[in-house]
Design a protein around this motif. Sequence first.
Motif, PDB file in Angstrom:
ATOM      1  N   GLN A 221      44.063  45.264 -12.046  1.00  0.00           N
ATOM      2  CA  GLN A 221      44.642  44.027 -12.568  1.00  0.00           C
ATOM      3  C   GLN A 221      43.953  42.802 -11.972  1.00  0.00           C
ATOM      4  OE1 GLN A 221      48.911  43.650 -12.033  1.00  0.00           O
ATOM      5  NE2 GLN A 221      48.813  41.411 -12.116  1.00  0.00           N
ATOM      6  N   LEU A 222      43.739  42.831 -10.660  1.00  0.00           N
ATOM      7  CA  LEU A 222      43.092  41.704  -9.995  1.00  0.00           C
ATOM      8  C   LEU A 222      41.652  41.509 -10.456  1.00  0.00           C
ATOM      9  CD1 LEU A 222      44.465  42.324  -6.404  1.00  0.00           C
ATOM     10  CD2 LEU A 222      44.901  40.285  -7.778  1.00  0.00           C
ATOM     11  N   GLU A 223      40.933  42.611 -10.667  1.00  0.00           N
ATOM     12  CA  GLU A 223      39.547  42.496 -11.110  1.00  0.00           C
ATOM     13  C   GLU A 223      39.474  41.899 -12.510  1.00  0.00           C
ATOM     14  OE1 GLU A 223      35.268  42.967 -10.943  1.00  0.00           O
ATOM     15  OE2 GLU A 223      36.885  42.661  -9.498  1.00  0.00           O
ATOM     16  N   ARG A 224      40.354  42.345 -13.398  1.00  0.00           N
ATOM     17  CA  ARG A 224      40.377  41.759 -14.742  1.00  0.00           C
ATOM     18  C   ARG A 224      40.671  40.261 -14.661  1.00  0.00           C
ATOM     19  NH1 ARG A 224      43.258  46.562 -15.872  1.00  0.00           N
ATOM     20  NH2 ARG A 224      45.250  45.419 -15.753  1.00  0.00           N
ATOM     21  N   GLY A 225      41.629  39.909 -13.821  1.00  0.00           N
ATOM     22  CA  GLY A 225      41.961  38.499 -13.678  1.00  0.00           C
ATOM     23  C   GLY A 225      40.817  37.694 -13.090  1.00  0.00           C
ATOM     24  N   MET A 226      40.087  38.284 -12.140  1.00  0.00           N
ATOM     25  CA  MET A 226      38.982  37.580 -11.505  1.00  0.00           C
ATOM     26  C   MET A 226      37.829  37.362 -12.487  1.00  0.00           C
ATOM     27  SD  MET A 226      38.816  36.362  -8.331  1.00  0.00           S
ATOM     28  CE  MET A 226      39.421  37.432  -7.025  1.00  0.00           C
ATOM     29  N   VAL A 227      37.600  38.320 -13.350  1.00  0.00           N
ATOM     30  CA  VAL A 227      36.563  38.163 -14.381  1.00  0.00           C
ATOM     31  C   VAL A 227      36.927  36.988 -15.295  1.00  0.00           C
ATOM     32  CG1 VAL A 227      35.532  39.236 -16.423  1.00  0.00           C
ATOM     33  CG2 VAL A 227      35.810  40.566 -14.322  1.00  0.00           C
ATOM     34  N   GLY A 228      38.191  36.935 -15.732  1.00  0.00           N
ATOM     35  CA  GLY A 228      38.628  35.823 -16.562  1.00  0.00           C
ATOM     36  C   GLY A 228      38.553  34.491 -15.838  1.00  0.00           C
ATOM     37  N   TYR A 229      38.900  34.487 -14.576  1.00  0.00           N
ATOM     38  CA  TYR A 229      38.833  33.281 -13.732  1.00  0.00           C
ATOM     39  C   TYR A 229      37.408  32.736 -13.691  1.00  0.00           C
ATOM     40  CZ  TYR A 229      39.458  30.718  -9.224  1.00  0.00           C
ATOM     41  OH  TYR A 229      39.519  29.788  -8.212  1.00  0.00           O
ATOM     42  N   ALA A 230      36.444  33.628 -13.485  1.00  0.00           N
ATOM     43  CA  ALA A 230      35.043  33.203 -13.442  1.00  0.00           C
ATOM     44  C   ALA A 230      34.614  32.606 -14.778  1.00  0.00           C
ATOM     45  CB  ALA A 230      34.148  34.386 -13.080  1.00  0.00           C
ATOM     46  N   ARG A 231      35.067  33.187 -15.873  1.00  0.00           N
ATOM     47  CA  ARG A 231      34.708  32.671 -17.191  1.00  0.00           C
ATOM     48  C   ARG A 231      35.289  31.285 -17.431  1.00  0.00           C
ATOM     49  NH1 ARG A 231      36.045  38.287 -20.413  1.00  0.00           N
ATOM     50  NH2 ARG A 231      34.056  39.371 -19.965  1.00  0.00           N
TER      51      ARG A 231
END
Length: 379
Positions: A221-231
């Motif tokens: 969950q955190l990794e998916r969120g971090m990818v979106g955060y970077a975008r």
Amino acid sequence: MTRFLFASDSFKGTLSSERIAQILGQEAGKVFADASCSSLPIADGGEGTVDAILAACGGERVHVTVDGPMGEPVDAAYGILPDGRCVIELAAASGITLVDRGALDPLRASTAGFGQLIRHALEHGAHDIFLALGGSATNDGGMGAMRALGVRFLDADGRDLQGRGEDLSDLFTIDVSGLIPEAYMARFTVMCDVTNPLIGRLGATAVFGPQKGGTVETLAQLERGMVGYARIIARQLGVDVASIPGAGAAGGMGAAAAAFLSARLVSGIDCLMDLAHFDELLAECDYCISGEGRADAQSLDGKVLSGVARRCAAAGKPLIIIAGSLGEGAEGLLDRGASKLVACVGPETPIEEALAYAEENYRRAAASVFAEIAEVCSR
């Protein structure tokens, strides 16, 4: 006269850098009647960095009550150097040592307290600030800290997010209009203890999330969120944090500092050694002795031992490393400039026993090192 420089990291939970230097000085004096001993407490941007820099440079501590990583109040401090520069350590406000191991939860943890320290320093006139990242309990991408500085993080319905790890998944847009003006006028340098990127198999979540209490499900969950955060950061702020080495430091705090504060990310250990004039001290010694609680493959990547070894190699000074224990990959330090590796305990020693007798074990190892140096000097 035989001249020694002691530049060891602390052994977390057992021996401080200062105590290690005292033991080394005592043991050196037993073997060398003419021993000249200098010491420099040292750290790589993680816990103990403010103490190490203040010990080397002088200055004062400023104490502030802030929110701890799980929201509880903690007494934290940052350092003001004699020339006005400021050093703020994330571990003091948002560190993993502030949370009981069973209570660690990267979904709920926040860097809010770290941001509160930064805000306090800015509002009290700091304009050249070193941010020491390392030892965090957090994986919030630095949102908590930036929220404390006035940045708003909003979900798809325009509601404010609190800046915890779990909020990464709900982030839709960022509003930087409220970032306090002092932040725009200050210069920020980030002292990183790692070079990990923000996302991916070597990123903040994958590498450091498990030690912060993350399960397989929460890490995904955190990794998916971090990818979106970077975008979102790339789209709105024009900063590609996904490609910045060190952006994954402290659960993504490195990315936030680069994106919102225009911070420059540098090696924590190199920055500290420059601030403390390490090279000048090294030039005046015959032997350097360093160490940390456990030396292993991770010690080769931006940590204290790799930094000290590199400087010793460049200066042609022998470096002896005394570590609490040696793990897989530690021998790589010999290729980086270390002359000898010494372990206080063997791999078979139970961790409880090693911790209980840390000082005795260290003193024994130090005595053997100085005896060997004396033998070499007598040839």
